[in-house]
Design an enzyme around this catalytic site. Structure first.
Site, PDB file in Angstrom:
ATOM      1  N   ASP A   8       1.108  -1.111  -0.055  1.00  0.00           N
ATOM      2  CA  ASP A   8       0.483   0.310  -0.130  1.00  0.00           C
ATOM      3  C   ASP A   8       0.750   0.682  -0.378  1.00  0.00           C
ATOM      4  O   ASP A   8       2.268   1.615   0.737  1.00  0.00           O
ATOM      5  CB  ASP A   8      -0.943  -0.605   1.225  1.00  0.00           C
ATOM      6  CG  ASP A   8      -1.366  -0.909   1.471  1.00  0.00           C
ATOM      7  OD1 ASP A   8      -1.876  -1.792   0.308  1.00  0.00           O
ATOM      8  OD2 ASP A   8      -2.645  -1.369   2.397  1.00  0.00           O
ATOM      9  N   ASP A 129     -16.222  -3.536  -0.931  1.00  0.00           N
ATOM     10  CA  ASP A 129     -15.422  -2.351   0.401  1.00  0.00           C
ATOM     11  C   ASP A 129     -16.770  -2.624   1.604  1.00  0.00           C
ATOM     12  O   ASP A 129     -17.466  -1.786   1.434  1.00  0.00           O
ATOM     13  CB  ASP A 129     -14.410  -1.271   0.329  1.00  0.00           C
ATOM     14  CG  ASP A 129     -13.408  -1.648  -0.529  1.00  0.00           C
ATOM     15  OD1 ASP A 129     -13.336  -2.701  -0.903  1.00  0.00           O
ATOM     16  OD2 ASP A 129     -12.879  -0.920  -0.894  1.00  0.00           O
TER      17      ASP A 129
END
Length: 242
Positions: A8, A129
């Site tokens: 990330d 998500d």
């Protein structure tokens, strides 16, 4: 089942967020390309990369770091964050990314996602998500009123490669993957599901791999690897064996 080690990116560095909060980022490495090469040395053939700044900005923000990762990693790269138009899609595929993960646009512009999935067969993953079962967007900064399964079903038979399901409340928290919710989603749709959020150790890999024949294609893990709670080579071997 595929184990995807995660990189990330925030401000060009390798980080992990806690519950999707950009203000709760832990920095693990300053050289993303070097980290990608390290994952490859441990046996990784697949890599999951997220441009966190891009997810919030709606356009790529860590492009140079991603390009360096592409040069350093010989395997398959799955990239998400700020992918909301054709130009961005075409650019990343041209540079060598294997699959692109689209989240916010899947909710706000589903026809665009379907068009890309048809045009780039096997190359588009839809990110679903979840906060308490409802879809989170804009880098998890907003929560919609759409149930997770309803969004996933929009893309059945649209040519989407997989659904990437993340329990945001567990992401980066080492609480354990939400296996029940992940498997339940896989059973309700006709697309493979990739699990993400909360992996804390080898038990999560073992449990998820037991459901590979029910549609669990892979699992994404980051913090557990960086903090020494999960050995990547062991996890890959277990997932392949099961």
């Amino acid at each position: 089942m595929i184990v995807f080690p995660a990189i990330d990116l925030k401000n060009g560095q390798v980080v992990r967020l806690a519950e999707g909060d950009m203000n709760r980022a832990t920095i693990y490495a300053g050289n993303p390309a070097k980290q990608a090469a390290a994952f490859a040395a441990q046996g990784a053939e697949f890599l999951h990369v997220v441009d966190l700044d891009g997810a919030f900005a709606g356009k790529p923000e860590n492009a140079s770091a991603v390009e360096a990762i592409i040069d350093a990693f010989d395997g398959h790269i799955q990239l998400g964050g700020g992918i909301r138009n054709r130009e961005t899609v075409e650019r990343w595929f041209t540079l060598g990314v294997s699959r692109l993960v689209i989240g916010t646009a899947a909710l706000k512009d589903p026809e665009f996602v379907k068009d890309m999935a048809h045009e780039f067969e096997g190359g588009i993953v839809v990110a679903v998500d979840a906060w308490d079962g409802f879809v989170a967007t804009e880098g998890w900064a907003e929560v919609s009123d759409m149930p997770v399964v309803d969004l996933a079903r929009r893309f059945e038979d649209a040519g989407v490669a997989s659904i990437l399901f993340t329990d945001v409340g567990r992401d980066g928290m080492l609480k354990g993957c939400n296996i029940d919710a992940t498997v339940d989603l896989a059973r309700q749709i006709n697309m493979p599901v990739i699990a993400s959020g909360g992996v804390k150790g080898i038990d999560d890999i073992h449990m998820l791999s037991n459901f590979a024949d029910e549609g669990i294609e892979g699992v994404i893990t980051g913090r557990a690897i960086f903090e020494g709670r999960l050995d990547l080579a062991t996890a890959i071997a277990m997932a392949e064996r099961n």
